[in-house]
Design an enzyme around this catalytic site. Structure first.
Site, mmCIF file in Angstrom:
data_model
loop_
_atom_site.group_PDB
_atom_site.id
_atom_site.type_symbol
_atom_site.label_atom_id
_atom_site.label_comp_id
_atom_site.label_asym_id
_atom_site.label_seq_id
_atom_site.Cartn_x
_atom_site.Cartn_y
_atom_site.Cartn_z
ATOM 1 N N PRO A 82 0.804 -1.225 0.000
ATOM 2 C CA PRO A 82 0.000 0.000 0.000
ATOM 3 C C PRO A 82 0.838 1.276 0.000
ATOM 4 C CG PRO A 82 -0.847 -1.554 1.611
ATOM 5 C CD PRO A 82 0.466 -2.096 1.136
ATOM 6 N N GLU A 109 1.688 -8.339 8.737
ATOM 7 C CA GLU A 109 2.024 -6.926 8.942
ATOM 8 C C GLU A 109 3.060 -6.403 7.959
ATOM 9 O OE1 GLU A 109 0.672 -4.601 11.091
ATOM 10 O OE2 GLU A 109 -0.817 -6.191 11.148
ATOM 11 N N ARG A 147 -1.966 -7.050 -21.201
ATOM 12 C CA ARG A 147 -2.709 -6.430 -22.295
ATOM 13 C C ARG A 147 -1.805 -5.597 -23.200
ATOM 14 N NH1 ARG A 147 -8.185 -6.010 -21.870
ATOM 15 N NH2 ARG A 147 -8.166 -4.008 -22.954
ATOM 16 N N ASP A 162 -8.198 1.678 -25.021
ATOM 17 C CA ASP A 162 -8.573 1.570 -23.613
ATOM 18 C C ASP A 162 -8.502 2.917 -22.903
ATOM 19 O OD1 ASP A 162 -9.002 -1.110 -23.758
ATOM 20 O OD2 ASP A 162 -7.060 -1.691 -22.934
#
Length: 227
Positions: A82, A109, A147, A162
């Site tokens: 994150p 963690e 892709r 796209d």
């Protein structure tokens, strides 16, 4: 590199990703760091020094798992985290230039800092939220990068159209029936005039981006007329 390799089975055994692997356009392999643990219980995590909640992934199994890979060509080791750099379409295009990508999928963690400092080339985040592990983010990145590879999509132009590929959202698409619930397909799409169709699609991409994601326009390549 994941302690839950079975998570990758179903998502990549269907549709475009399955066909791409069958055509040998890409190969997806999983390695379980538990196979490189140094104790009989195959522990890959331990309590954090200094105290605190949760468990931290140990460095030895992760380093050994990466070092076990028979890699060749241009490669990059990616950490799904994150706190990493936000993943974008531009990053997908960049990563598609590598011959091999190695994904480290975390749990608990997080990772021992010696993994992030010495083993990883780059940390990537798919959004400002926390998931239970790095497997799903890795799948997202793999799918987006795949892709960009030649031959993976049915048409070489599919990826170009796209959303985000050229900094804009994708134009609206229509198919049969020509009229549905009183709403008709825009006449220009039925005209057969490819120049006018391209112009309309470009205009619609700009309009849709201005309405839904105006923040993208500051980096989009627009002519003076389009601006």
């Amino acid at each position: 590199i994941t302690i839950f390799p079975d998570m990758f089975t179903a998502p990549f055994n269907h549709s475009i990703m399955k066909r791409a692997q069958e055509k040998k356009l890409l190969t997806i392999e999983t390695v379980n760091p538990r196979d490189f643990a140094q104790d009989k219980h195959q522990m890959v995590d331990d309590y954090p020094f200094g105290g605190g909640a949760g468990m931290v992934l140990k460095p030895e199994p992760m380093f050994a798992a990466v070092e076990s890979l028979k890699t060749s060509g241009k490669k990059r080791v990616l950490l799904m985290c994150p706190s990493g750099q936000p993943f974008t379409q531009e990053k997908a295009k960049e990563l598609a230039q590598y011959d091999e990508l190695i994904f480290l999928c975390g749990h608990y963690e997080g990772f021992d800092a010696r993994i992030t400092d010495n083993l990883v080339d780059e940390a990537i985040s798919i959004g400002d939220y926390v998931l239970t592990g790095g497997e799903i983010p890795a799948m997202v990145v793999i799918d987006a990068v795949a892709r960009m590879l030649n031959g993976v999509l049915g048409s070489g132009e599919s990826a170009i159209g796209d959303s985000f590929y050229n900094g804009l959202l994708e134009y609206p698409q229509y198919t049969r029936p020509e009229v549905f619930m009183g709403e008709s397909v825009p006449p220009v799409l039925l005209s057969g005039h490819h120049g006018n169709i391209d112009k309309w699609r470009r205009e619609q991409s700009i309009l849709r981006t201005a309405k839904k994601r105006p923040d993208l326009l500051k980096n989009a390549e627009l002519t003076q007329k389009e601006k």
